[in-house]
Scaffold this motif. Structure first.
Motif, PDB file in Angstrom:
ATOM      1  N   PRO A  13       0.813  -1.229   0.000  1.00 46.68           N
ATOM      2  CA  PRO A  13       0.000   0.000   0.000  1.00 46.68           C
ATOM      3  C   PRO A  13       0.838   1.267   0.000  1.00 46.68           C
ATOM      4  CG  PRO A  13      -0.101  -1.077   2.130  1.00 46.68           C
ATOM      5  CD  PRO A  13       0.578  -2.023   1.218  1.00 46.68           C
ATOM      6  N   ASN A  14       1.957   1.264   0.706  1.00 43.31           N
ATOM      7  CA  ASN A  14       2.810   2.450   0.725  1.00 43.31           C
ATOM      8  C   ASN A  14       3.530   2.655  -0.602  1.00 43.31           C
ATOM      9  OD1 ASN A  14       2.588   3.525   3.542  1.00 43.31           O
ATOM     10  ND2 ASN A  14       3.285   1.464   4.040  1.00 43.31           N
ATOM     11  N   LEU A  15       3.745   1.572  -1.346  1.00 47.22           N
ATOM     12  CA  LEU A  15       4.306   1.698  -2.689  1.00 47.22           C
ATOM     13  C   LEU A  15       3.305   2.373  -3.618  1.00 47.22           C
ATOM     14  CD1 LEU A  15       6.733   1.039  -4.499  1.00 47.22           C
ATOM     15  CD2 LEU A  15       5.624  -1.158  -5.018  1.00 47.22           C
ATOM     16  N   MET A  16       2.027   2.052  -3.443  1.00 46.27           N
ATOM     17  CA  MET A  16       0.969   2.721  -4.214  1.00 46.27           C
ATOM     18  C   MET A  16       0.930   4.207  -3.885  1.00 46.27           C
ATOM     19  SD  MET A  16      -0.640   0.423  -6.091  1.00 46.27           S
ATOM     20  CE  MET A  16      -0.782  -1.363  -6.191  1.00 46.27           C
ATOM     21  N   THR A  17       1.034   4.530  -2.603  1.00 46.14           N
ATOM     22  CA  THR A  17       1.028   5.936  -2.184  1.00 46.14           C
ATOM     23  C   THR A  17       2.236   6.674  -2.742  1.00 46.14           C
ATOM     24  OG1 THR A  17      -0.088   5.286  -0.129  1.00 46.14           O
ATOM     25  CG2 THR A  17       0.910   7.466  -0.187  1.00 46.14           C
ATOM     26  N   THR A  18       3.393   6.013  -2.737  1.00 49.41           N
ATOM     27  CA  THR A  18       4.601   6.639  -3.283  1.00 49.41           C
ATOM     28  C   THR A  18       4.463   6.896  -4.782  1.00 49.41           C
ATOM     29  OG1 THR A  18       5.928   5.487  -1.614  1.00 49.41           O
ATOM     30  CG2 THR A  18       7.103   6.391  -3.498  1.00 49.41           C
ATOM     31  N   THR A  19       3.825   5.973  -5.491  1.00 55.53           N
ATOM     32  CA  THR A  19       3.598   6.167  -6.914  1.00 55.53           C
ATOM     33  C   THR A  19       2.679   7.356  -7.170  1.00 55.53           C
ATOM     34  OG1 THR A  19       3.826   3.779  -7.234  1.00 55.53           O
ATOM     35  CG2 THR A  19       2.872   5.042  -9.044  1.00 55.53           C
ATOM     36  N   ALA A  20       1.642   7.497  -6.331  1.00 55.04           N
ATOM     37  CA  ALA A  20       0.761   8.654  -6.453  1.00 55.04           C
ATOM     38  C   ALA A  20       1.511   9.949  -6.159  1.00 55.04           C
ATOM     39  CB  ALA A  20      -0.422   8.502  -5.496  1.00 55.04           C
ATOM     40  N   LEU A  21       2.380   9.906  -5.165  1.00 53.30           N
ATOM     41  CA  LEU A  21       3.179  11.079  -4.837  1.00 53.30           C
ATOM     42  C   LEU A  21       4.139  11.424  -5.970  1.00 53.30           C
ATOM     43  CD1 LEU A  21       4.148  13.211  -2.808  1.00 53.30           C
ATOM     44  CD2 LEU A  21       5.642  11.467  -1.798  1.00 53.30           C
ATOM     45  N   ASP A  53      -4.367   2.550  -3.069  1.00 59.15           N
ATOM     46  CA  ASP A  53      -3.587   2.241  -1.862  1.00 59.15           C
ATOM     47  C   ASP A  53      -4.477   1.851  -0.685  1.00 59.15           C
ATOM     48  OD1 ASP A  53      -4.659   4.710  -1.332  1.00 59.15           O
ATOM     49  OD2 ASP A  53      -2.765   5.739  -0.971  1.00 59.15           O
ATOM     50  N   GLY A  54      -5.571   2.569  -0.478  1.00 59.19           N
ATOM     51  CA  GLY A  54      -6.455   2.224   0.629  1.00 59.19           C
ATOM     52  C   GLY A  54      -7.141   0.888   0.422  1.00 59.19           C
ATOM     53  N   ARG A  55      -7.578   0.625  -0.794  1.00 59.93           N
ATOM     54  CA  ARG A  55      -8.249  -0.646  -1.076  1.00 59.93           C
ATOM     55  C   ARG A  55      -7.293  -1.828  -0.959  1.00 59.93           C
ATOM     56  NH1 ARG A  55     -10.850   3.247  -3.699  1.00 59.93           N
ATOM     57  NH2 ARG A  55     -13.122   3.135  -3.895  1.00 59.93           N
ATOM     58  N   VAL A  56      -6.058  -1.632  -1.421  1.00 65.69           N
ATOM     59  CA  VAL A  56      -5.059  -2.694  -1.286  1.00 65.69           C
ATOM     60  C   VAL A  56      -4.750  -2.951   0.184  1.00 65.69           C
ATOM     61  CG1 VAL A  56      -2.636  -3.264  -1.713  1.00 65.69           C
ATOM     62  CG2 VAL A  56      -4.033  -2.346  -3.552  1.00 65.69           C
ATOM     63  N   ALA A  57      -4.667  -1.882   0.977  1.00 66.18           N
ATOM     64  CA  ALA A  57      -4.388  -2.042   2.402  1.00 66.18           C
ATOM     65  C   ALA A  57      -5.498  -2.812   3.106  1.00 66.18           C
ATOM     66  CB  ALA A  57      -4.204  -0.664   3.045  1.00 66.18           C
ATOM     67  N   ARG A  58      -6.758  -2.537   2.734  1.00 62.11           N
ATOM     68  CA  ARG A  58      -7.869  -3.253   3.368  1.00 62.11           C
ATOM     69  C   ARG A  58      -7.944  -4.698   2.887  1.00 62.11           C
ATOM     70  NH1 ARG A  58     -10.139   1.959   2.738  1.00 62.11           N
ATOM     71  NH2 ARG A  58     -10.884   1.451   0.644  1.00 62.11           N
ATOM     72  N   MET A  59      -7.671  -4.921   1.608  1.00 65.54           N
ATOM     73  CA  MET A  59      -7.730  -6.286   1.078  1.00 65.54           C
ATOM     74  C   MET A  59      -6.630  -7.165   1.646  1.00 65.54           C
ATOM     75  SD  MET A  59      -8.647  -5.502  -2.925  1.00 65.54           S
ATOM     76  CE  MET A  59      -8.350  -7.207  -3.389  1.00 65.54           C
ATOM     77  N   THR A  60      -5.460  -6.593   1.876  1.00 66.97           N
ATOM     78  CA  THR A  60      -4.325  -7.361   2.398  1.00 66.97           C
ATOM     79  C   THR A  60      -4.189  -7.241   3.915  1.00 66.97           C
ATOM     80  OG1 THR A  60      -2.836  -5.480   1.982  1.00 66.97           O
ATOM     81  CG2 THR A  60      -3.059  -7.140   0.235  1.00 66.97           C
ATOM     82  N   ASN A  61      -5.179  -6.584   4.542  1.00 62.31           N
ATOM     83  CA  ASN A  61      -5.155  -6.404   6.003  1.00 62.31           C
ATOM     84  C   ASN A  61      -3.850  -5.759   6.463  1.00 62.31           C
ATOM     85  OD1 ASN A  61      -6.212  -6.523   8.590  1.00 62.31           O
ATOM     86  ND2 ASN A  61      -5.447  -8.601   8.970  1.00 62.31           N
ATOM     87  N   SER A  62      -3.445  -4.704   5.740  1.00 62.00           N
ATOM     88  CA  SER A  62      -2.181  -4.024   6.046  1.00 62.00           C
ATOM     89  C   SER A  62      -2.397  -2.536   6.327  1.00 62.00           C
ATOM     90  CB  SER A  62      -1.191  -4.216   4.887  1.00 62.00           C
ATOM     91  OG  SER A  62      -1.761  -3.770   3.659  1.00 62.00           O
ATOM     92  N   CYS A  63      -3.538  -2.204   6.921  1.00 61.87           N
ATOM     93  CA  CYS A  63      -3.804  -0.816   7.307  1.00 61.87           C
ATOM     94  C   CYS A  63      -2.941  -0.439   8.507  1.00 61.87           C
ATOM     95  CB  CYS A  63      -5.282  -0.629   7.644  1.00 61.87           C
ATOM     96  SG  CYS A  63      -6.404  -0.960   6.270  1.00 61.87           S
ATOM     97  N   ALA A  68      -1.856   5.838   6.832  1.00 61.07           N
ATOM     98  CA  ALA A  68      -2.871   6.884   6.766  1.00 61.07           C
ATOM     99  C   ALA A  68      -2.238   8.271   6.728  1.00 61.07           C
ATOM    100  CB  ALA A  68      -3.817   6.760   7.956  1.00 61.07           C
ATOM    101  N   GLU A  69      -1.217   8.494   7.565  1.00 58.69           N
ATOM    102  CA  GLU A  69      -0.538   9.795   7.579  1.00 58.69           C
ATOM    103  C   GLU A  69       0.233  10.032   6.286  1.00 58.69           C
ATOM    104  OE1 GLU A  69      -0.861  12.115   9.802  1.00 58.69           O
ATOM    105  OE2 GLU A  69      -2.196  10.888  11.027  1.00 58.69           O
ATOM    106  N   TYR A  70       0.889   8.998   5.802  1.00 66.73           N
ATOM    107  CA  TYR A  70       1.655   9.115   4.554  1.00 66.73           C
ATOM    108  C   TYR A  70       0.729   9.423   3.385  1.00 66.73           C
ATOM    109  CZ  TYR A  70       5.096   7.838   0.947  1.00 66.73           C
ATOM    110  OH  TYR A  70       5.948   7.840  -0.126  1.00 66.73           O
ATOM    111  N   ASP A  71      -0.423   8.772   3.359  1.00 65.63           N
ATOM    112  CA  ASP A  71      -1.391   9.001   2.296  1.00 65.63           C
ATOM    113  C   ASP A  71      -1.910  10.435   2.325  1.00 65.63           C
ATOM    114  OD1 ASP A  71      -3.341   7.938   0.208  1.00 65.63           O
ATOM    115  OD2 ASP A  71      -4.728   8.674   1.728  1.00 65.63           O
ATOM    116  N   SER A  72      -2.142  10.963   3.515  1.00 58.15           N
ATOM    117  CA  SER A  72      -2.631  12.339   3.630  1.00 58.15           C
ATOM    118  C   SER A  72      -1.592  13.349   3.145  1.00 58.15           C
ATOM    119  CB  SER A  72      -3.012  12.633   5.085  1.00 58.15           C
ATOM    120  OG  SER A  72      -3.536  13.935   5.219  1.00 58.15           O
TER     121      SER A  72
END
Length: 263
Positions: A13-21, A53-63, A68-72
């Protein structure tokens, strides 16, 4: 006892967030170098990975709180700063100080919108967003730039419309206008076979004129907020009136008026 600190972070999920960033950062660089169409497309790419990123985190139970702070923070760059700088480099710089002030209004609106959203997690009604979501606001601005650049629209009014749109979108993010969150849609449940065909047709239609269609979709979404808010206000007023009528009828039943005999 001190709260335990989580060692390590979840990669996917954090890799997804980094790609968005990265996409948001690229939009800034592209705008600075005059590649406005590429910058606008990069903002839409950031939207896609921000939604994943949020959907992947919920699907993989990696929230996690870190995620959350990194995504914001990534959202602030991709949907708060990048669209403002892209619009400034594209059209708002023609207005001098007014141009960069309007761009700042949009940026601070996105920051306040994200801060309010973070403080209302778990409290606010999940069916609605309070204020225009920052990804939708960024998509509206980026879609306008993409549409004008792709279709080579030259009416002489693009800069004025961009100025008005940036200001309006920035104010809508911090408003109390309600927008549908579409979180009630059940993506895990079974759907009719025709639904898949409809989704494919939607993608086909979008690919015909992606800039025009995406701008139109997010423009209609921005207009849907005031309409939805007025409908909700009317429903609340009608409910109050019905409750008031029931209360008056109940009081009249319990305390019937007595007639006084004048004789």
């Amino acid at each position: 006892m001190k709260p335990s600190f989580e060692k390590g972070i979840y990669l996917l999920p954090n890799l997804m967030t980094t790609t968005a960033l990265f996409a948001g950062f690229y939009a800034v660089i592209a705008g600075m170098n005059g590649y406005f169409e590429q910058g606008a497309i990069a903002i839409f790419v950031a939207m896609i990975f921000d939604g994943l990123d949020g959907r992947v985190a919920r699907m993989t139970n990696s929230c996690s709180a870190f995620g959350a702070e990194y995504d914001s923070l990534a959202d602030m760059i991709s949907f708060g700063l990048a669209p403002a700088l892209l619009l400034y480099q594209w059209a708002l710089h023609d207005f001098g100080k007014l141009g960069w002030l309007i761009a700042f209004v949009y940026t601070v609106g996105a920051a306040l919108r994200l801060a309010r959203f973070n403080t209302q997690v778990g409290i606010a009604d999940k069916r609605y967003f309070q204020g225009l979501p920052s990804p939708a606001a960024a998509a509206l601005l980026a879609g306008f730039v993409w549409m004008v650049e792709t279709n080579h629209i030259q009416t002489g009014l693009e800069s004025f419309f961009a100025l008005f749109l940036t200001l309006a979108v920035g104010l809508m993010m911090v408003s109390n206008v309600r927008f549908n969150s579409f979180k009630e849609l059940n993506l895990k449940g079974k759907v009719p076979f025709v639904t898949l065909l409809v989704i494919v047709l939607v993608f086909v239609v979008i690919t015909l004129k992606p800039a025009v269609i995406l701008f139109g979709v997010f423009f209609l979404y921005a207009l849907s907020g005031p309409v939805l808010t007025l409908r909700l206000l009317q429903q609340k007023r009608s409910e109050r009136r019905s409750k008031k009528r029931k209360l008056v009828g109940k009081n009249e039943t319990e305390n019937p008026s007595s007639e006084v005999d004048a004789s």
